[in-house]
Design a protein around this motif. Structure first.
Motif, PDB file in Angstrom:
ATOM      1  N   PHE A  57       0.303  -0.944   0.679  1.00  0.00           N
ATOM      2  CA  PHE A  57       0.355   0.364   0.018  1.00  0.00           C
ATOM      3  C   PHE A  57       0.612   0.073  -1.455  1.00  0.00           C
ATOM      4  N   ILE A  58      -0.348   0.407  -2.298  1.00  0.00           N
ATOM      5  CA  ILE A  58      -0.249   0.076  -3.730  1.00  0.00           C
ATOM      6  C   ILE A  58      -0.298   1.374  -4.529  1.00  0.00           C
ATOM      7  N   PHE A  59       0.692   1.568  -5.373  1.00  0.00           N
ATOM      8  CA  PHE A  59       0.758   2.858  -6.081  1.00  0.00           C
ATOM      9  C   PHE A  59       1.497   2.729  -7.408  1.00  0.00           C
ATOM     10  N   GLU A  60       1.333   3.777  -8.221  1.00  0.00           N
ATOM     11  CA  GLU A  60       2.038   3.833  -9.511  1.00  0.00           C
ATOM     12  C   GLU A  60       2.563   5.248  -9.689  1.00  0.00           C
ATOM     13  N   LEU A  61       3.683   5.369 -10.360  1.00  0.00           N
ATOM     14  CA  LEU A  61       4.298   6.686 -10.573  1.00  0.00           C
ATOM     15  C   LEU A  61       5.256   6.627 -11.765  1.00  0.00           C
ATOM     16  N   PRO A  62       5.669   7.779 -12.302  1.00  0.00           N
ATOM     17  CA  PRO A  62       6.613   7.752 -13.423  1.00  0.00           C
ATOM     18  C   PRO A  62       7.925   7.102 -13.005  1.00  0.00           C
ATOM     19  N   ASN A  63       8.572   6.454 -13.970  1.00  0.00           N
ATOM     20  CA  ASN A  63       9.802   5.703 -13.694  1.00  0.00           C
ATOM     21  C   ASN A  63      11.029   6.549 -14.074  1.00  0.00           C
ATOM     22  N   ALA A  64      11.861   6.873 -13.087  1.00  0.00           N
ATOM     23  CA  ALA A  64      13.076   7.664 -13.378  1.00  0.00           C
ATOM     24  C   ALA A  64      14.051   6.876 -14.246  1.00  0.00           C
ATOM     25  N   VAL A  78       3.692  -2.718  -5.126  1.00  0.00           N
ATOM     26  CA  VAL A  78       2.926  -3.234  -3.993  1.00  0.00           C
ATOM     27  C   VAL A  78       3.890  -3.300  -2.833  1.00  0.00           C
ATOM     28  N   ALA A  79       3.554  -2.593  -1.745  1.00  0.00           N
ATOM     29  CA  ALA A  79       4.400  -2.627  -0.550  1.00  0.00           C
ATOM     30  C   ALA A  79       3.558  -3.088   0.627  1.00  0.00           C
ATOM     31  N   VAL A  85      -5.873  -1.314   2.753  1.00  0.00           N
ATOM     32  CA  VAL A  85      -5.119  -0.903   1.562  1.00  0.00           C
ATOM     33  C   VAL A  85      -5.108   0.625   1.462  1.00  0.00           C
ATOM     34  N   ILE A  86      -3.946   1.158   1.113  1.00  0.00           N
ATOM     35  CA  ILE A  86      -3.866   2.582   0.763  1.00  0.00           C
ATOM     36  C   ILE A  86      -3.330   2.651  -0.666  1.00  0.00           C
ATOM     37  N   THR A  87      -3.993   3.438  -1.505  1.00  0.00           N
ATOM     38  CA  THR A  87      -3.540   3.588  -2.896  1.00  0.00           C
ATOM     39  C   THR A  87      -3.169   5.042  -3.171  1.00  0.00           C
ATOM     40  N   ALA A  88      -2.283   5.238  -4.122  1.00  0.00           N
ATOM     41  CA  ALA A  88      -1.888   6.600  -4.542  1.00  0.00           C
ATOM     42  C   ALA A  88      -1.418   6.500  -5.994  1.00  0.00           C
ATOM     43  N   TRP A  89      -2.321   6.795  -6.917  1.00  0.00           N
ATOM     44  CA  TRP A  89      -2.005   6.664  -8.356  1.00  0.00           C
ATOM     45  C   TRP A  89      -1.437   7.964  -8.872  1.00  0.00           C
ATOM     46  N   HIS A 139       5.465   8.290   6.072  1.00  0.00           N
ATOM     47  CA  HIS A 139       5.324   8.058   7.509  1.00  0.00           C
ATOM     48  C   HIS A 139       3.833   7.975   7.867  1.00  0.00           C
ATOM     49  N   LYS A 140       3.022   8.880   7.286  1.00  0.00           N
ATOM     50  CA  LYS A 140       1.577   8.875   7.522  1.00  0.00           C
ATOM     51  C   LYS A 140       0.962   7.577   7.003  1.00  0.00           C
ATOM     52  N   ILE A 141       1.429   7.112   5.867  1.00  0.00           N
ATOM     53  CA  ILE A 141       0.899   5.865   5.298  1.00  0.00           C
ATOM     54  C   ILE A 141       1.188   4.692   6.236  1.00  0.00           C
ATOM     55  N   GLY A 142       2.408   4.673   6.756  1.00  0.00           N
ATOM     56  CA  GLY A 142       2.770   3.638   7.724  1.00  0.00           C
ATOM     57  C   GLY A 142       1.848   3.663   8.942  1.00  0.00           C
ATOM     58  N   LEU A 143       1.461   4.861   9.391  1.00  0.00           N
ATOM     59  CA  LEU A 143       0.579   4.997  10.562  1.00  0.00           C
ATOM     60  C   LEU A 143      -0.834   4.507  10.262  1.00  0.00           C
ATOM     61  N   TRP A 144      -1.316   4.807   9.062  1.00  0.00           N
ATOM     62  CA  TRP A 144      -2.716   4.524   8.710  1.00  0.00           C
ATOM     63  C   TRP A 144      -2.961   3.089   8.237  1.00  0.00           C
ATOM     64  N   LEU A 145      -1.896   2.371   7.907  1.00  0.00           N
ATOM     65  CA  LEU A 145      -2.099   0.994   7.436  1.00  0.00           C
ATOM     66  C   LEU A 145      -2.283   0.054   8.620  1.00  0.00           C
TER      67      LEU A 145
END
Ligand SMILES: [Zn+2]
Length: 302
Positions: free
Chosen positions: A191-198, A298-299, A161-165, A179-185
């Motif tokens: 890949f689980i993350f949260e961010l502001p919603n446009a 969740v990706a 799992v990679i997270t980025a809150w 791209h780095k996340i794809g390499l490290w998973l």
């Protein structure tokens, strides 16, 4: 509509729709900032973006992280803000995966990483701010944090799992980042993350008076559509979008901001209190319709 000199980092289009402009509240960056949306992939950005050295000076500011660690309101308002209808990050991750190795990107003060360590996960972190990394080391111990930009850090291991809150909106080069996340998973890793919603209703309603317009450090604002596009660049696909009821006072805070500037602080404070029930209702409706303040994703690696 205008032809931008800097193309969209996701779809390389040069056609942006101007939404609004406002005076930069910080001393770092240009005095006037423009909020614009890519016509093709909906990625929204603040223009002009901070330069690399300006971003570095912002994230090496001790005060920046001290402010993040402090409660933002009075005990009464904090009690309202702590009402949650969605699981916390640690519970959410465990709902979607089984225990294993985790990389937390942008660990900040290290609160989430510490929780996951206590839950028995093998945890590693990346943090670009030395100030924040030092704070996090006190919580999770020495040797678990790599300091630097994701695009420059070298890791030998791969992760379940990679997270980025609340990190992606700060990243100036999102395609290299994912791209780095794809390499490290690991294969099938999440890949689980949260961010502001446009797509937030409040952002659409209040524009330059939106209480969560954290500028200039929030460089990009993503909608579910542009998130899917970004993940696709790294061979990841969306498993789930959810729209937690976070920052449930943003409607009232935005009312207060606009009225304070147009009429005065006294009237603004009265309207802030009067509009609180409406703010809670707005947060609930926005969450149900995908237009809340944040998107949680969740990706999975293909
Ligand atoms: Zn685009």
């Amino acid at each position: 509509m205008k032809k931008a000199s800097v193309p969209c980092p996701l779809c390389l289009s040069n056609t942006f729709i101007h939404l609004f402009s406002f005076v930069n509240p910080r001393s770092i960056g240009a005095k006037r900032l423009y909020y614009e949306k890519c016509k093709f992939c909906t990625l929204t950005r603040i223009h002009p973006m901070l330069k690399v050295n300006e971003l570095e000076s912002l994230y090496s500011d001790v005060e920046y992280f001290e402010k993040l660690a402090k409660p933002i309101a009075t005990p009464f308002l904090n009690a309202i803000l702590s009402i949650r209808f969605f699981p916390e990050y640690d519970e959410y991750v465990e709902k979607h995966t089984s225990k294993g190795s985790l990389l937390d990107i942008g660990c900040g003060n290290g609160e989430f990483a510490e929780k996951m360590l206590l839950r028995g996960w093998s945890v590693q972190c990346i943090e670009k701010s030395i100030v924040a990394a030092k704070r996090a080391e006190k919580r999770i111990g020495i040797g678990k944090i790599k300091v630097g930009e994701v695009t420059e850090v070298d890791l030998k291991s791969s992760f379940d799992v990679i997270t980025a809150w609340h990190v992606l909106e700060h990243v100036p080069n999102p395609s290299e980042f994912v791209h780095k996340i794809g390499l490290w998973l690991k294969p099938k890793g999440k890949f689980i993350f949260e961010l502001p919603n446009a797509d937030s209703i409040n952002l659409w309603l209040f524009r330059q008076y939106y209480s969560w317009l954290m500028v200039p450090e929030h460089i990009f604002y993503y909608s579910p559509q542009s998130i899917a596009k970004l993940l696709d660049l790294a061979g990841l696909h969306v498993v789930e979008f959810s729209f937690p009821t976070r920052a449930i006072l943003n409607f009232s805070l935005s009312v207060r901001k606009i009225v304070a500037q147009k009429i005065g602080t006294f009237v603004a404070n009265i309207l802030f209190i009067v509009s609180l029930p409406l703010s809670l209702l707005e947060a609930l409706l926005a969450s149900l319709t995908g237009r809340s303040e944040v998107v949680r994703v969740v990706a999975s690696k293909n």
